[in-house]
Enzyme design. Structure first.
Site, short mmCIF file in Angstrom:
data_model
loop_
_atom_site.label_atom_id
_atom_site.label_comp_id
_atom_site.label_asym_id
_atom_site.label_seq_id
_atom_site.Cartn_x
_atom_site.Cartn_y
_atom_site.Cartn_z
N ALA A 46 15.14 32.52 12.88
CA ALA A 46 16.63 32.38 12.57
C ALA A 46 17.07 31.31 13.29
CB ALA A 46 16.97 33.65 12.88
N HIS A 82 21.44 39.80 7.08
CA HIS A 82 20.16 39.27 7.09
C HIS A 82 19.16 40.06 7.65
CE1 HIS A 82 20.61 35.09 5.26
NE2 HIS A 82 21.81 35.57 5.28
N ARG A 83 19.65 40.48 9.03
CA ARG A 83 18.66 41.37 9.87
C ARG A 83 18.27 42.57 9.32
NH1 ARG A 83 22.13 40.29 15.48
NH2 ARG A 83 21.17 38.15 16.07
N SER A 84 19.21 43.22 8.73
CA SER A 84 19.05 44.58 8.03
C SER A 84 17.92 44.29 6.94
CB SER A 84 20.19 45.30 7.71
OG SER A 84 20.93 44.42 6.42
N ARG A 130 25.75 31.80 -0.43
CA ARG A 130 25.71 32.99 -1.32
C ARG A 130 24.99 33.22 -2.70
NH1 ARG A 130 26.54 36.95 2.31
NH2 ARG A 130 28.87 37.18 2.94
N GLU A 149 14.83 33.63 17.26
CA GLU A 149 16.21 32.88 16.99
C GLU A 149 15.97 31.88 17.86
OE1 GLU A 149 19.27 35.89 17.85
OE2 GLU A 149 18.61 36.90 16.06
N GLY A 152 19.75 26.15 -2.41
CA GLY A 152 20.63 26.94 -3.05
C GLY A 152 22.16 26.82 -2.26
#
Length: 175
Positions: free
Chosen positions: A33, A51-53, A10, A63, A7
């Protein structure tokens, strides 16, 4: 099952991949990540924090840009890699591909690790070629390398999904 989620920026590709990697609540997932962290860039930090939340507390996060080694180390735990474009950028930087170095060996190693992965694997990658040809040599090199890598990964994956405006479009389905 190996899934490649493509994609634009966003488009909702990461959110869709996160929502679909785990079939059951509480199932362990390893989130790899690949994006760099940069405390001097507040906009980037906000994107990383978003992204983390979203990740459930029971997911583990690694990471790293050494995705092939990470996949080979544990080829059974459901794993989400986000994203291949970040990995490619870091690899091109490390190998000086912007000025003639080659990423071929690292791309081959990544593809071999994907092939050898026995568990549920979801790879998130930016789709290229939906806009103007980049004006810079570096931009063209990146889109060429990423487009070729996406094609290789799509051939290895059981399913390919293109996410547009948050809506998944199945491009390839497992047979």
């Amino acid at each position: 099952m190996r899934v490649l989620v493509l994609g634009g920026i966003r488009s909702g590709k990461s959110h869709w991949a996160e929502a679909t990697i785990s079939d059951t609540a509480g199932e362990p997932v390893r989130y790899v990540a690949t994006g760099r962290t940069d405390p001097t860039d507040p906009d980037w930090s906000r994107r990383v924090d978003t992204h983390r939340s979203r990740r459930p507390a029971h997911w583990s996060t690694v990471e790293t840009t050494d995705v092939a080694t990470e996949l080979r180390a544990d080829p059974r735990t459901p794993t989400l890699v986000d994203d291949i474009g970040g990995w490619l950028t870091a690899t091109m930087d490390r190998l000086d591909a912007w000025t003639g170095g080659s990423v071929r060996t690292d791309v081959d190693a990544l593809c071999a690790a994907v092939t050898g992965f026995d568990g549920k694997l979801t790879l998130v990658s930016p789709e290229v070629g939906l806009t103007v040809v980049p004006a810079t040599a570096g931009g063209r090199l990146f889109t060429d390398e990423l487009g070729t890598l996406n094609q290789r990964l799509a051939a290895l994956c059981d399913r390919v999904v293109l996410v547009v405006a948050g809506q998944p479009l199945v491009v390839k389905e497992a047979r």
